[in-house]
Design a protein around this motif. Structure first.
Motif, PDB file in Angstrom:
ATOM      1  N   PRO A   1       0.945  -1.059  -0.231  1.00  0.00           N
ATOM      2  CA  PRO A   1       0.030   0.003  -0.020  1.00  0.00           C
ATOM      3  C   PRO A   1       0.789   1.091   0.272  1.00  0.00           C
ATOM      4  O   PRO A   1       2.021   1.166   0.532  1.00  0.00           O
ATOM      5  CB  PRO A   1      -0.733  -0.005   1.303  1.00  0.00           C
ATOM      6  N   SER A   2       0.487   2.308  -0.921  1.00  0.00           N
ATOM      7  CA  SER A   2       1.163   3.339  -0.844  1.00  0.00           C
ATOM      8  C   SER A   2       0.240   4.777  -0.137  1.00  0.00           C
ATOM      9  O   SER A   2      -0.824   4.546   0.060  1.00  0.00           O
ATOM     10  CB  SER A   2       1.581   3.933  -2.085  1.00  0.00           C
ATOM     11  N   GLY A   3       0.864   5.969  -0.459  1.00  0.00           N
ATOM     12  CA  GLY A   3      -0.009   7.107   0.029  1.00  0.00           C
ATOM     13  C   GLY A   3      -0.280   7.180   1.529  1.00  0.00           C
ATOM     14  O   GLY A   3      -1.289   7.449   1.796  1.00  0.00           O
ATOM     15  N   GLU A   4       0.686   6.612   2.297  1.00  0.00           N
ATOM     16  CA  GLU A   4       0.253   6.531   3.798  1.00  0.00           C
ATOM     17  C   GLU A   4       0.547   7.865   4.358  1.00  0.00           C
ATOM     18  O   GLU A   4       1.406   8.589   4.431  1.00  0.00           O
ATOM     19  CB  GLU A   4       1.102   5.549   4.403  1.00  0.00           C
ATOM     20  N   TRP A   5      -0.790   8.046   4.978  1.00  0.00           N
ATOM     21  CA  TRP A   5      -0.967   9.578   5.724  1.00  0.00           C
ATOM     22  C   TRP A   5      -1.323   9.228   6.971  1.00  0.00           C
ATOM     23  O   TRP A   5      -2.300   8.471   7.356  1.00  0.00           O
ATOM     24  CB  TRP A   5      -2.053  10.424   5.067  1.00  0.00           C
ATOM     25  N   LYS A   6      -0.899   9.878   8.080  1.00  0.00           N
ATOM     26  CA  LYS A   6      -1.559   9.793   9.324  1.00  0.00           C
ATOM     27  C   LYS A   6      -1.883  11.300   9.802  1.00  0.00           C
ATOM     28  O   LYS A   6      -1.175  12.146   9.840  1.00  0.00           O
ATOM     29  CB  LYS A   6      -0.610   9.063  10.256  1.00  0.00           C
ATOM     30  N   ILE A   7      -3.259  11.481  10.227  1.00  0.00           N
ATOM     31  CA  ILE A   7      -3.735  12.792  10.364  1.00  0.00           C
ATOM     32  C   ILE A   7      -4.278  12.496  12.025  1.00  0.00           C
ATOM     33  O   ILE A   7      -4.831  11.691  12.216  1.00  0.00           O
ATOM     34  CB  ILE A   7      -4.882  13.052   9.462  1.00  0.00           C
ATOM     35  N   PHE A   8      -3.768  13.408  12.694  1.00  0.00           N
ATOM     36  CA  PHE A   8      -4.201  13.435  14.038  1.00  0.00           C
ATOM     37  C   PHE A   8      -4.707  14.812  14.584  1.00  0.00           C
ATOM     38  O   PHE A   8      -4.372  15.789  14.150  1.00  0.00           O
ATOM     39  CB  PHE A   8      -2.831  13.398  14.865  1.00  0.00           C
ATOM     40  N   PRO A   9      -6.033  14.684  15.117  1.00  0.00           N
ATOM     41  CA  PRO A   9      -6.715  13.535  15.126  1.00  0.00           C
ATOM     42  C   PRO A   9      -7.428  13.289  13.844  1.00  0.00           C
ATOM     43  O   PRO A   9      -7.779  14.231  12.957  1.00  0.00           O
ATOM     44  CB  PRO A   9      -7.767  13.944  16.296  1.00  0.00           C
ATOM     45  N   PRO A  10      -7.819  11.963  13.404  1.00  0.00           N
ATOM     46  CA  PRO A  10      -8.561  11.810  12.250  1.00  0.00           C
ATOM     47  C   PRO A  10     -10.109  12.335  12.263  1.00  0.00           C
ATOM     48  O   PRO A  10     -10.452  12.842  11.135  1.00  0.00           O
ATOM     49  CB  PRO A  10      -8.526  10.311  11.927  1.00  0.00           C
ATOM     50  N   GLU A  11     -10.575  12.468  13.443  1.00  0.00           N
ATOM     51  CA  GLU A  11     -11.844  13.133  13.499  1.00  0.00           C
ATOM     52  C   GLU A  11     -12.184  13.757  14.796  1.00  0.00           C
ATOM     53  O   GLU A  11     -11.309  13.517  15.683  1.00  0.00           O
ATOM     54  CB  GLU A  11     -13.151  12.149  13.157  1.00  0.00           C
ATOM     55  N   GLY A  12     -13.176  14.630  14.975  1.00  0.00           N
ATOM     56  CA  GLY A  12     -13.053  15.292  16.162  1.00  0.00           C
ATOM     57  C   GLY A  12     -14.523  16.135  16.283  1.00  0.00           C
ATOM     58  O   GLY A  12     -15.101  16.152  14.958  1.00  0.00           O
ATOM     59  N   ASP A  13     -14.831  16.736  17.417  1.00  0.00           N
ATOM     60  CA  ASP A  13     -16.141  17.588  17.386  1.00  0.00           C
ATOM     61  C   ASP A  13     -15.930  18.990  17.035  1.00  0.00           C
ATOM     62  O   ASP A  13     -14.555  19.484  17.084  1.00  0.00           O
ATOM     63  CB  ASP A  13     -16.461  17.707  18.742  1.00  0.00           C
TER      64      ASP A  13
ATOM     65  N   GLU B   1       1.450  13.374   9.338  1.00  0.00           N
ATOM     66  CA  GLU B   1       2.700  12.634   9.179  1.00  0.00           C
ATOM     67  C   GLU B   1       2.564  11.835   7.834  1.00  0.00           C
ATOM     68  O   GLU B   1       1.693  11.004   7.709  1.00  0.00           O
ATOM     69  CB  GLU B   1       3.028  11.545  10.505  1.00  0.00           C
ATOM     70  N   LEU B   2       3.766  11.945   7.132  1.00  0.00           N
ATOM     71  CA  LEU B   2       3.745  11.071   5.991  1.00  0.00           C
ATOM     72  C   LEU B   2       4.621   9.914   6.010  1.00  0.00           C
ATOM     73  O   LEU B   2       5.681   9.952   6.653  1.00  0.00           O
ATOM     74  CB  LEU B   2       4.236  12.072   4.911  1.00  0.00           C
ATOM     75  N   SER B   3       4.385   8.882   5.109  1.00  0.00           N
ATOM     76  CA  SER B   3       5.197   7.595   4.735  1.00  0.00           C
ATOM     77  C   SER B   3       4.987   7.316   3.508  1.00  0.00           C
ATOM     78  O   SER B   3       3.769   6.726   3.086  1.00  0.00           O
ATOM     79  CB  SER B   3       4.725   6.810   5.978  1.00  0.00           C
ATOM     80  N   ASP B   4       5.898   7.514   2.719  1.00  0.00           N
ATOM     81  CA  ASP B   4       5.886   7.094   1.164  1.00  0.00           C
ATOM     82  C   ASP B   4       4.763   7.927   0.553  1.00  0.00           C
ATOM     83  O   ASP B   4       4.217   7.350  -0.322  1.00  0.00           O
ATOM     84  CB  ASP B   4       5.881   5.491   1.182  1.00  0.00           C
ATOM     85  N   ALA B   5       4.414   9.051   0.948  1.00  0.00           N
ATOM     86  CA  ALA B   5       3.384   9.938   0.285  1.00  0.00           C
ATOM     87  C   ALA B   5       3.771  10.329  -1.186  1.00  0.00           C
ATOM     88  O   ALA B   5       4.891  10.776  -1.080  1.00  0.00           O
ATOM     89  CB  ALA B   5       2.786  11.008   1.088  1.00  0.00           C
TER      90      ALA B   5
ATOM     91  N   ILE C   1       8.345  11.125  -3.774  1.00  0.00           N
ATOM     92  CA  ILE C   1       7.742   9.861  -4.460  1.00  0.00           C
ATOM     93  C   ILE C   1       6.851  10.268  -5.440  1.00  0.00           C
ATOM     94  O   ILE C   1       6.163  10.985  -5.455  1.00  0.00           O
ATOM     95  CB  ILE C   1       6.907   9.071  -3.410  1.00  0.00           C
ATOM     96  N   TYR C   2       7.370   9.404  -6.685  1.00  0.00           N
ATOM     97  CA  TYR C   2       6.485   9.805  -7.917  1.00  0.00           C
ATOM     98  C   TYR C   2       6.098   8.313  -8.196  1.00  0.00           C
ATOM     99  O   TYR C   2       6.910   7.264  -8.757  1.00  0.00           O
ATOM    100  CB  TYR C   2       7.414  10.459  -8.806  1.00  0.00           C
ATOM    101  N   ARG C   3       4.765   8.174  -8.775  1.00  0.00           N
ATOM    102  CA  ARG C   3       4.242   6.734  -9.222  1.00  0.00           C
ATOM    103  C   ARG C   3       3.726   6.759 -10.305  1.00  0.00           C
ATOM    104  O   ARG C   3       3.035   8.028 -10.772  1.00  0.00           O
ATOM    105  CB  ARG C   3       3.305   6.308  -8.299  1.00  0.00           C
ATOM    106  N   PHE C   4       3.843   5.989 -11.532  1.00  0.00           N
ATOM    107  CA  PHE C   4       3.282   6.304 -12.721  1.00  0.00           C
ATOM    108  C   PHE C   4       3.072   4.912 -13.502  1.00  0.00           C
ATOM    109  O   PHE C   4       4.075   3.870 -13.065  1.00  0.00           O
ATOM    110  CB  PHE C   4       4.202   7.086 -13.567  1.00  0.00           C
ATOM    111  N   PRO C   5       2.078   4.697 -14.265  1.00  0.00           N
ATOM    112  CA  PRO C   5       2.131   3.424 -14.831  1.00  0.00           C
ATOM    113  C   PRO C   5       3.019   3.372 -16.361  1.00  0.00           C
ATOM    114  O   PRO C   5       3.388   4.407 -16.776  1.00  0.00           O
ATOM    115  CB  PRO C   5       0.668   3.418 -15.454  1.00  0.00           C
ATOM    116  N   ALA C   6       3.401   2.083 -16.637  1.00  0.00           N
ATOM    117  CA  ALA C   6       4.324   1.750 -17.653  1.00  0.00           C
ATOM    118  C   ALA C   6       3.449   2.056 -18.839  1.00  0.00           C
ATOM    119  O   ALA C   6       2.388   1.317 -19.002  1.00  0.00           O
ATOM    120  CB  ALA C   6       5.113   0.722 -17.479  1.00  0.00           C
ATOM    121  N   GLN C   7       3.826   2.584 -19.861  1.00  0.00           N
ATOM    122  CA  GLN C   7       3.233   2.670 -21.024  1.00  0.00           C
ATOM    123  C   GLN C   7       3.838   2.011 -22.241  1.00  0.00           C
ATOM    124  O   GLN C   7       5.271   2.175 -22.334  1.00  0.00           O
ATOM    125  CB  GLN C   7       2.871   4.230 -21.549  1.00  0.00           C
ATOM    126  N   ARG C   8       3.079   1.688 -23.156  1.00  0.00           N
ATOM    127  CA  ARG C   8       3.774   1.057 -24.599  1.00  0.00           C
ATOM    128  C   ARG C   8       4.341   1.982 -25.493  1.00  0.00           C
ATOM    129  O   ARG C   8       5.483   1.956 -25.950  1.00  0.00           O
ATOM    130  CB  ARG C   8       2.905   0.382 -25.278  1.00  0.00           C
TER     131      ARG C   8
END
Length: 923
Positions: A752-764, A780-784, A905-912
């Motif tokens: 899995p990629s694009g890992e984000w950690k947001i504190f707090p993820p929800e609240g009032d 906090e980012l990890s491989d984003a 980090i840069y992700r892309f599909p391979a193209q013919r």
């Protein structure tokens, strides 16, 4: 001595000769068209010059001071013609007019005039062909005139018609060839005319039971086809109902339809016709047809007459009609039409009574009306007042347009390009006031709004003392102290005048007209000081473009038309006008007063946006462009479109109605608590958007729009919003980062990629009405992935009830100072070639370690040293590149800053294959 009777043998010979002549005539007739009957032909041969004076017998030339006798007209030889002779006119710098003998006609038929024309050395003169239908007493009751012809030096075939006499009193027709002298004469000009032919055709007319072809109820539409002059060939009469799409449909016997076929019905002419007893081969009759119209919209009815013998089309008629839905909202505000001068003066194409019926149905709130009339025609002033009063009863305001009088004062004519209205008013008031005094005395107590000149008349712009000049005109014209509003034409390229003005509005115009993007740019940069701004809606689509089908041209016209209106509304203009509503099938109305293709888009826009104010735009989940407007009744309208058709799924309100440009209404489908709004290239209207939710959405923002591309570290940020509800609220908010593409780990395994950690993820959240709210958070980012990343923010807000809605925003990973691109393609050996392009946009020089990961392959590595403003290109190669192609396979570039904390980090599909290749120069 009595002439001997013919013998039986002679009679046989005569009959055979007659049959041969009839067969020859039928062959010639068929060459001109199915069921055409020749009733006149002049080839200027010896039959037409019995006395050998080189003048065609019974033809007439115009004489008098304007048509001097020295203009040479005579029959001449021409080897290029099959008949060998023509009528030749040598202009010698002057003008000429020549007419054929009167030709007997019957009102039941249609008529076509054909001839050959050759123009030589014609540069300044206008050559036209005219048909005049007359009564037995010679009174002209109907005239048809061709467009002027251009000189080519070669013979050209001219055809005008088919025309049916509009009066039962018509007894004859005369054809004229007119040569009008221009600013200079053509000394060597030569006009040659040959083979003049008039043909009679069966006549077909298609009408409806509405003068304006505009209906509220589709069940009330009745189409009447009237036939006359039909021979006993019994053609097929085909009725077709077509929609507004301009689609091309191929079928046997039909080359193209002007829309998508909805329904069709065919009948034999013998079922419609009955002999009328007045002509051996003439039949007439009529038949009603109720088209199968299921819903509101713009339609075309096409009626064809098809030969039963040849299966060819003998005649065709197309009429347009509009079935308008019941107005969702009352039309109010700034939408208006400029009526042409011919409407109020001649009653064409629609008289005042018919306009009084049409204008309220069309969503018109303002009408510009040319009001000048001769002093001796006081009854016209009475009709104008009555028309204005009846419009006022339907909440339509009349603007009197002071146009050029029929008879201008003595003096030099205005120079080329100079408008006549300024030319008249530049003189002493004693010269022009008598021309307008009777008009103002009659109308100024009833009409409060006035415009000097037509919409495109900008001749007052640049006047040395414009404020003083208009003040003087105002005092002279409105000297009885009336409360009037006066305006004048203005150019887009001329900045407005600030300070105290003597006029109340400026009608902006441009030649060529501004299109939506230009209009948006001009209004965005134009200073707002000065008089209120009125704009013209004039969509221009290049109809000659070969790359567009008829349907695409139609769709482009509708889009451009709606976008011009929306742009004008966005910038808060005070008046939106159609300068030429009766311009033809591509406009709001046809020239005959029937609906054009833009009538319903105009009506829908006017009904929904009249009086509305621009609110802003929303960020929609599928990225559709949109603008929001709030009406005086506090109802919110969203206009949305997307070049790629999609569904926008979001909560907009409790009572949402989607309306297309044709006025068709639908309740959107629901997905959980959200509406599903189909959006495409054609703008769509959404009525009933919640004002409070929309304003809340527009208020949401991140305090910092970017997150440093440094992994494993908490970055401070905050979510900003505003309580737009009229009372205090409470509720919750949560943030969601959608799963991105899968990346490839160092071992080659997907993870899995694009890992984000947001504190707090929800609240009032809670707060009083109209108060800004701020909720702190850490990311906090990890491989984003580097660059823009979408964030969905879900709200549950308790106000007068529970509201659940989402807001879409984006955060940029990295400062945006490093630009990364990657492309891939297969070479001739089947290897996958990957090119990486990096550029340092505005930061200090930096070094980077670059790692490329591919599924089940060893990682590739390279380095970039001292990256600056010049692009750096790196190339990677994989053997057996075909194995890396696939929609579920993606490559990942991991770029780590040497002696720094940044990881990109840069992700892309391979193209013919790729449309973009980077070269060594960084391009």
């Amino acid at each position: 001595m009595p002439r001997p009777l013919p013998t039986a043998a002679a009679l046989c010979l005569l009959l055979a000769a007659s049959a041969a002549v009839q067969a020859e005539e039928f062959s010639e007739t068929n060459s001109r068209g199915v069921d055409a009957v020749e009733i006149f032909r002049c080839s200027f041969d010896e039959k037409w010059d019995r006395n050998y004076d080189l003048w065609p017998d019974k033809w007439k030339r115009e004489t008098g001071p304007e048509y001097p006798h020295y203009v040479r007209m005579e029959i001449a030889e021409d080897d290029e013609l099959e008949e060998g002779r023509c009528l030749e006119i040598g202009l010698d710098g002057s003008q000429a007019k020549v007419s054929c003998p009167p030709i007997r006609v019957l009102p039941k038929f249609s008529y076509t005039l054909e001839l050959k024309l050759k123009l030589t050395n014609i540069e300044h003169s206008a050559v036209t062909v005219v048909m005049e239908f007359m009564t037995a007493k010679g009174e002209v009751v109907q005239t048809h005139r061709s467009e002027p012809f251009t000189a080519s030096g070669d013979w050209q075939d001219v055809k005008i018609g088919k025309f049916r006499p509009g009066s039962e009193l018509v007894d004859r027709v005369v054809a004229h060839i007119e040569v009008a002298r221009g600013d200079r004469g053509d000394l060597q000009g030569l006009v040659s005319v040959a083979d003049v032919w008039l043909g009679r055709w069966p006549s077909m007319e298609v009408t409806t039971n509405s003068r304006i072809n505009v209906y509220n109820d589709p069940d009330n539409v009745v189409v009447t086809c009237s036939l006359s002059g039909i021979s006993e060939k019994d053609p097929l009469i085909k009725f077709q109902l077509l929609d507004a799409t301009q689609a091309e449909i191929g079928e046997e016997g039909v080359k193209k339809l002007e829309g998508r076929l909805i329904s069709e019905e065919a009948r034999r002419a013998s079922d419609i016709l009955a002999g009328d007893g007045r002509h051996s081969k003439g039949y007439e009759g009529s038949e009603d047809w109720r088209p199968d119209i299921k819903e509101h919209g713009f339609y075309r009815v096409r009626v064809q007459m098809i030969s039963n013998e040849t299966k060819l089309e003998m005649d065709k008629r197309i009429i347009t009609l509009a079935v308008v839905p019941k107005a969702v909202l009352t039309s109010i505000g700034e939408f208006g039409w400029s009526l042409p001068e011919t409407v109020p003066r001649l009653g064409q194409p629609l008289d005042f009574a018919t306009l009084q019926e049409l204008l309220p149905m069309a969503g018109v709130s303002w009408v510009k009306l040319p009001v000048w009339f001769p002093r001796e025609h006081q009854e016209r002033g009475d009709r104008i007042i009555q028309f204005a009063e009846r419009l006022a009863a339907t909440d339509i305001e009349t603007i009197g347009v002071l146009q050029e009088p029929d008879h201008t004062p003595d003096g030099p004519e205005p120079v080329s390009g100079e408008s006549s209205i300024e030319f008249i008013f530049r003189k002493d008031p004693s010269t022009w006031l008598p021309l307008f005094d009777h008009v103002m005395n009659r109308l100024s107590l009833r009409i409060r709004w006035w415009q000097l000149g037509y919409d495109h008349d900008t001749s007052f712009v640049g006047h040395e003392d414009l404020v003083g000049k208009i003040r003087d005109i105002r005092q002279q014209l409105y000297r009885f102290g009336q409360d009037v509003r006066l305006g004048l034409g203005w150019r887009w390229d001329e900045l407005p005048i600030g300070g105290e003005l003597s006029w109340d509005f400026e009608q902006l115009s441009s030649d060529p007209p501004l299109q939506s993007e230009q209009l948006d740019s001009e209004l965005a940069t134009r200073p707002t000081e000065g008089a209120p701004r009125w704009v013209l809606i004039e969509p221009v689509i290049d109809s000659g473009r070969q790359d567009l089908s008829e349907r695409e041209k139609h769709e482009a016209r509708v889009r451009e038309f709606i976008k011009q209106i929306i742009v004008a509304k966005k910038h808060g203009v005070d008046g939106i006008y159609i300068p030429k509503p009766f311009s033809g099938p591509d406009g709001v109305m046809n020239t005959d007063g029937t609906p054009g293709e833009l009538l319903l888009p105009w009506r829908t826009s006017a009904m929904l946006l009249g009086g509305a104010k621009f609110m802003g735009s929303l960020q929609l989940p599928s990225g559709s462009k949109n603008w929001l407007f709030i009406r005086p009744d506090r109802r919110v309208v969203m206009v949305a479109w997307n070049e790629q058709p999609c569904d926008e799924v979001l909560y907009l309100g409790d009572n949402v109605l989607q309306i297309d440009v044709w006025g068709k209404q639908r309740q959107p489908a629901n997905h959980e608590h959200r509406q599903v709004i189909p959006v495409g290239p054609e703008p769509t209207f959404v009525l009933g958007v919640s004002e409070h939710v929309a304003r809340w959405r527009m208020s949401v923002a991140f305090e910092k729009t970017s997150v440093p591309s440094v992994f494993g570290v908490e970055h401070e940020n905050a979510l900003l919003m505003r309580n737009e509800f009229p009372a205090g609220i409470g509720g919750t908010v949560s943030l969601f980062v959608p799963d991105l593409l899968q990346a490839i780990g160092p071992s080659g395994e997907p993870r899995p990629s694009g890992e984000w950690k947001i504190f707090p993820p929800e609240g009032d959240i809670k707060g009083p009405a109209n108060v800004a709210l701020r909720r702190p958070l850490q990311i906090e980012l990890s491989d984003a992935a580097y660059g823009e990343q979408p964030i969905r923010i879900d709200f549950e807000v308790y106000a007068d009830k529970l509201y659940k809605f989402s807001v879409w925003r984006s955060l940029s990973v990295g400062a945006g100072d490093i630009d990364i691109q990657a492309v891939s393609f297969l070479d001739d050996d089947g290897r996958l070639i990957v090119q990486q392009r990096m550029q340092n946009l505005n930061g200090p020089y930096a070094d980077f370690k670059c790692l490329l990961y591919a599924p089940l392959r060893r990682r590739k590595r390279t380095q970039v040293f001292q990256l600056g403003a010049e692009p750096d290109i790196k190339t990677y190669t994989y053997s057996a590149g075909e194995d890396l192609l696939g929609k579920d396979i993606n490559l990942m570039l991991r770029i780590e800053e040497i002696d720094g904390d940044r990881v990109l980090i840069y992700r892309f599909p391979a193209q013919r294959e790729s449309d973009i290749l980077f070269d060594a120069g960084g391009n």
